[in-house]
Scaffold this motif. Structure first.
Motif, PDB file in Angstrom:
ATOM      1  N   LEU A  13       4.084  15.456   3.225  1.00  0.00           N
ATOM      2  CA  LEU A  13       3.887  14.459   2.203  1.00  0.00           C
ATOM      3  C   LEU A  13       5.139  13.527   1.773  1.00  0.00           C
ATOM      4  CD1 LEU A  13       1.530  14.236  -0.906  1.00  0.00           C
ATOM      5  CD2 LEU A  13       3.876  14.168  -1.231  1.00  0.00           C
ATOM      6  N   LEU A  14       6.060  14.445   1.202  1.00  0.00           N
ATOM      7  CA  LEU A  14       7.217  14.120   0.770  1.00  0.00           C
ATOM      8  C   LEU A  14       8.046  13.033   1.805  1.00  0.00           C
ATOM      9  CD1 LEU A  14       8.687  16.961  -1.346  1.00  0.00           C
ATOM     10  CD2 LEU A  14       7.561  14.784  -2.242  1.00  0.00           C
ATOM     11  N   GLN A  15       8.089  13.564   3.279  1.00  0.00           N
ATOM     12  CA  GLN A  15       8.553  12.709   4.525  1.00  0.00           C
ATOM     13  C   GLN A  15       7.871  11.437   4.477  1.00  0.00           C
ATOM     14  OE1 GLN A  15       7.516  14.530   8.061  1.00  0.00           O
ATOM     15  NE2 GLN A  15       8.083  12.809   9.314  1.00  0.00           N
ATOM     16  N   HIS A  16       6.623  11.602   4.441  1.00  0.00           N
ATOM     17  CA  HIS A  16       5.803  10.279   4.754  1.00  0.00           C
ATOM     18  C   HIS A  16       6.262   9.024   3.308  1.00  0.00           C
ATOM     19  CE1 HIS A  16       4.015  10.988   8.400  1.00  0.00           C
ATOM     20  NE2 HIS A  16       3.552  12.248   8.110  1.00  0.00           N
ATOM     21  N   GLN A  17       5.973   9.742   2.042  1.00  0.00           N
ATOM     22  CA  GLN A  17       6.296   8.845   0.986  1.00  0.00           C
ATOM     23  C   GLN A  17       7.550   8.454   0.988  1.00  0.00           C
ATOM     24  OE1 GLN A  17       6.516  11.386  -2.732  1.00  0.00           O
ATOM     25  NE2 GLN A  17       6.121   9.658  -3.930  1.00  0.00           N
ATOM     26  N   ALA A  18       8.764   9.356   1.413  1.00  0.00           N
ATOM     27  CA  ALA A  18      10.102   8.457   1.664  1.00  0.00           C
ATOM     28  C   ALA A  18       9.913   7.491   2.606  1.00  0.00           C
ATOM     29  CB  ALA A  18      11.152   9.646   1.675  1.00  0.00           C
ATOM     30  N   GLN A  19       9.412   7.667   3.898  1.00  0.00           N
ATOM     31  CA  GLN A  19       9.731   6.630   4.759  1.00  0.00           C
ATOM     32  C   GLN A  19       8.893   5.663   4.383  1.00  0.00           C
ATOM     33  OE1 GLN A  19      11.269   7.152   7.864  1.00  0.00           O
ATOM     34  NE2 GLN A  19      10.984   4.835   7.566  1.00  0.00           N
ATOM     35  N   GLY A  20       7.801   5.793   3.540  1.00  0.00           N
ATOM     36  CA  GLY A  20       7.061   4.321   3.069  1.00  0.00           C
ATOM     37  C   GLY A  20       7.738   3.637   2.219  1.00  0.00           C
ATOM     38  N   GLU A  21       8.737   4.442   1.325  1.00  0.00           N
ATOM     39  CA  GLU A  21       9.702   3.713   0.301  1.00  0.00           C
ATOM     40  C   GLU A  21      10.430   2.783   1.165  1.00  0.00           C
ATOM     41  OE1 GLU A  21       9.292   2.918  -2.850  1.00  0.00           O
ATOM     42  OE2 GLU A  21       7.498   4.218  -2.860  1.00  0.00           O
ATOM     43  N   ALA A  22      10.775   3.532   2.432  1.00  0.00           N
ATOM     44  CA  ALA A  22      12.092   2.827   3.032  1.00  0.00           C
ATOM     45  C   ALA A  22      11.458   1.496   3.744  1.00  0.00           C
ATOM     46  CB  ALA A  22      12.371   3.775   4.358  1.00  0.00           C
ATOM     47  N   TYR A  23      10.315   1.702   4.527  1.00  0.00           N
ATOM     48  CA  TYR A  23       9.504   0.403   4.709  1.00  0.00           C
ATOM     49  C   TYR A  23       9.317  -0.750   3.714  1.00  0.00           C
ATOM     50  CZ  TYR A  23       8.512   3.096   9.359  1.00  0.00           C
ATOM     51  OH  TYR A  23       8.765   3.478  10.415  1.00  0.00           O
TER      52      TYR A  23
ATOM     53  N   GLU B  25       0.570   2.542   5.433  1.00  0.00           N
ATOM     54  CA  GLU B  25       0.228   3.487   6.450  1.00  0.00           C
ATOM     55  C   GLU B  25       0.876   4.705   6.185  1.00  0.00           C
ATOM     56  OE1 GLU B  25       0.307   4.108  11.214  1.00  0.00           O
ATOM     57  OE2 GLU B  25       1.282   2.366  10.460  1.00  0.00           O
ATOM     58  N   GLN B  26       2.333   4.663   5.918  1.00  0.00           N
ATOM     59  CA  GLN B  26       2.912   5.928   5.712  1.00  0.00           C
ATOM     60  C   GLN B  26       2.494   6.674   4.290  1.00  0.00           C
ATOM     61  OE1 GLN B  26       5.468   7.762   7.112  1.00  0.00           O
ATOM     62  NE2 GLN B  26       4.939   6.327   8.904  1.00  0.00           N
ATOM     63  N   LEU B  27       2.144   5.863   3.468  1.00  0.00           N
ATOM     64  CA  LEU B  27       1.422   6.405   2.152  1.00  0.00           C
ATOM     65  C   LEU B  27       0.364   7.000   2.280  1.00  0.00           C
ATOM     66  CD1 LEU B  27       2.856   4.116  -0.559  1.00  0.00           C
ATOM     67  CD2 LEU B  27       3.660   6.266  -0.060  1.00  0.00           C
ATOM     68  N   GLN B  28      -0.575   6.417   3.103  1.00  0.00           N
ATOM     69  CA  GLN B  28      -1.784   6.875   3.611  1.00  0.00           C
ATOM     70  C   GLN B  28      -1.597   8.393   4.379  1.00  0.00           C
ATOM     71  OE1 GLN B  28      -3.314   3.462   5.690  1.00  0.00           O
ATOM     72  NE2 GLN B  28      -4.614   2.956   4.094  1.00  0.00           N
ATOM     73  N   LEU B  29      -0.810   8.305   5.259  1.00  0.00           N
ATOM     74  CA  LEU B  29      -0.380   9.609   5.795  1.00  0.00           C
ATOM     75  C   LEU B  29       0.235  10.892   4.860  1.00  0.00           C
ATOM     76  CD1 LEU B  29       1.555   8.224   8.923  1.00  0.00           C
ATOM     77  CD2 LEU B  29      -0.633   9.281   9.053  1.00  0.00           C
ATOM     78  N   ALA B  30       0.858  10.126   3.954  1.00  0.00           N
ATOM     79  CA  ALA B  30       1.217  11.240   2.857  1.00  0.00           C
ATOM     80  C   ALA B  30       0.093  11.655   2.183  1.00  0.00           C
ATOM     81  CB  ALA B  30       2.193  10.599   1.909  1.00  0.00           C
ATOM     82  N   ARG B  31      -1.020  10.801   1.749  1.00  0.00           N
ATOM     83  CA  ARG B  31      -2.128  11.299   1.045  1.00  0.00           C
ATOM     84  C   ARG B  31      -2.921  12.257   1.720  1.00  0.00           C
ATOM     85  NH1 ARG B  31      -4.821  12.824  -2.241  1.00  0.00           N
ATOM     86  NH2 ARG B  31      -6.475  11.659  -3.492  1.00  0.00           N
TER      87      ARG B  31
ATOM     88  N   VAL C 262       1.429  10.432  -7.573  1.00  0.00           N
ATOM     89  CA  VAL C 262       2.321   9.446  -7.550  1.00  0.00           C
ATOM     90  C   VAL C 262       2.051   8.611  -6.258  1.00  0.00           C
ATOM     91  CG1 VAL C 262       4.793   9.298  -6.951  1.00  0.00           C
ATOM     92  CG2 VAL C 262       3.955  10.855  -8.841  1.00  0.00           C
ATOM     93  N   VAL C 263       1.524   9.244  -5.161  1.00  0.00           N
ATOM     94  CA  VAL C 263       1.330   8.545  -4.176  1.00  0.00           C
ATOM     95  C   VAL C 263       0.155   7.510  -4.227  1.00  0.00           C
ATOM     96  CG1 VAL C 263       0.517   8.877  -1.564  1.00  0.00           C
ATOM     97  CG2 VAL C 263       2.465  10.603  -2.444  1.00  0.00           C
ATOM     98  N   ASP C 264      -0.825   8.064  -4.830  1.00  0.00           N
ATOM     99  CA  ASP C 264      -2.054   7.165  -5.141  1.00  0.00           C
ATOM    100  C   ASP C 264      -1.559   5.891  -5.902  1.00  0.00           C
ATOM    101  OD1 ASP C 264      -3.499   8.694  -3.800  1.00  0.00           O
ATOM    102  OD2 ASP C 264      -4.549   9.732  -5.417  1.00  0.00           O
ATOM    103  N   ALA C 265      -0.811   6.159  -7.042  1.00  0.00           N
ATOM    104  CA  ALA C 265      -0.546   5.011  -7.700  1.00  0.00           C
ATOM    105  C   ALA C 265       0.556   3.988  -6.885  1.00  0.00           C
ATOM    106  CB  ALA C 265       0.636   5.489  -8.875  1.00  0.00           C
ATOM    107  N   ARG C 266       1.519   4.510  -6.219  1.00  0.00           N
ATOM    108  CA  ARG C 266       2.266   3.460  -5.307  1.00  0.00           C
ATOM    109  C   ARG C 266       1.459   2.917  -4.304  1.00  0.00           C
ATOM    110  NH1 ARG C 266       5.854   0.091  -4.975  1.00  0.00           N
ATOM    111  NH2 ARG C 266       7.565   0.487  -3.526  1.00  0.00           N
ATOM    112  N   LEU C 267       0.574   3.633  -3.752  1.00  0.00           N
ATOM    113  CA  LEU C 267      -0.388   2.931  -2.805  1.00  0.00           C
ATOM    114  C   LEU C 267      -1.106   1.923  -3.414  1.00  0.00           C
ATOM    115  CD1 LEU C 267      -1.374   3.453   0.172  1.00  0.00           C
ATOM    116  CD2 LEU C 267      -2.847   5.069  -0.488  1.00  0.00           C
ATOM    117  N   LYS C 268      -1.568   2.226  -4.420  1.00  0.00           N
ATOM    118  CA  LYS C 268      -2.518   0.988  -5.170  1.00  0.00           C
ATOM    119  C   LYS C 268      -1.422  -0.291  -5.278  1.00  0.00           C
ATOM    120  CE  LYS C 268      -5.311   0.098  -9.134  1.00  0.00           C
ATOM    121  NZ  LYS C 268      -5.631   0.884 -10.586  1.00  0.00           N
ATOM    122  N   GLU C 269      -0.438   0.037  -5.899  1.00  0.00           N
ATOM    123  CA  GLU C 269       0.648  -0.925  -6.056  1.00  0.00           C
ATOM    124  C   GLU C 269       1.034  -1.749  -5.038  1.00  0.00           C
ATOM    125  OE1 GLU C 269       5.420  -0.801  -7.258  1.00  0.00           O
ATOM    126  OE2 GLU C 269       4.043   0.496  -8.580  1.00  0.00           O
TER     127      GLU C 269
END
Length: 129
Positions: free
Chosen positions: A69-79, A90-96, A108-115
Motif C-alpha cells: 500500500l505504501l509503495q503504491h501510494q508513494a509512487q502515485g505521489e511521484a506520478y 492507477e497507483q492509488l487504486q493499486l494501493a487501495r 488517506v489513500v481514498d481522500a487523495r484518490l478522490k482529489e
C-alpha cells in the motif's frame, strides 16, 4: 557501491545538497538499510514536498520492505508531481487494493484518490474547451 558512512558525513557538511541526499538514500537502500532510508526520506520530503524523485525512492524502500500500500501510494505521489494523473490514479487504486493497509492508511489513500480524480476530470473538461 557508495559508502553510506561517507555520504552521511557529506550530508552533515552540506545539508542542503540534494545530490548528496539522493546518493545517501540510495546507498542506504543498496545496503538494505531501508528503515534508515525511510527516516531520511521523511525528513527530505518534509523539506522538499514537490520532489518527485524522493517519492520514487520512498516507493522503492517500501517495495523492498513488502509494504505494498505504501509503495503504491508513494509512487502515485511521484506520478502526480510529474503531471501524470492517470498513472497516479492507477497507483492509488493499486494501493487501495493492496490488502496490507490499516483504516487510517486506506482513508488517506481514498481522500487523495478522490482529489486526483477531481483534478483529472477538471483537466479533461478544460482540454475539451
Amino acid at each position: 557501491m557508495k559508502d553510506p558512512e561517507f555520504l552521511a558525513e557529506a550530508q552533515k557538511r552540506y545539508p542542503y545538497s540534494r545530490a548528496i541526499n539522493y546518493a545517501y538514500i540510495a546507498a542506504l537502500q543498496d545496503t538494505g538499510a531501508n528503515d534508515a532510508a525511510l527516516a531520511t526520506l521523511r525528513e527530505s520530503i518534509a523539506q522538499y514536498p514537490k520532489d518527485a524523485r524522493l517519492y520514487g525512492m520512498q516507493a522503492k524502500a517500501y517495495a523492498a520492505m513488502g509494504k505494498r500500500l505504501l509503495q503504491h501510494q508513494a509512487q502515485g505521489e511521484a506520478y502526480a508531481l510529474q503531471g501524470s494523473l492517470p498513472a497516479a490514479i492507477e497507483q492509488l487504486q493499486l494501493a487501495r487494493s493492496a490488502g496490507d493497509g490499516d483504516f487510517y492508511q486506506l482513508s488517506v489513500v481514498d481522500a487523495r484518490l478522490k482529489e486526483l480524480r477531481a483534478q483529472y476530470a477538471a483537466e479533461m473538461k478544460e482540454a475539451k474547451r
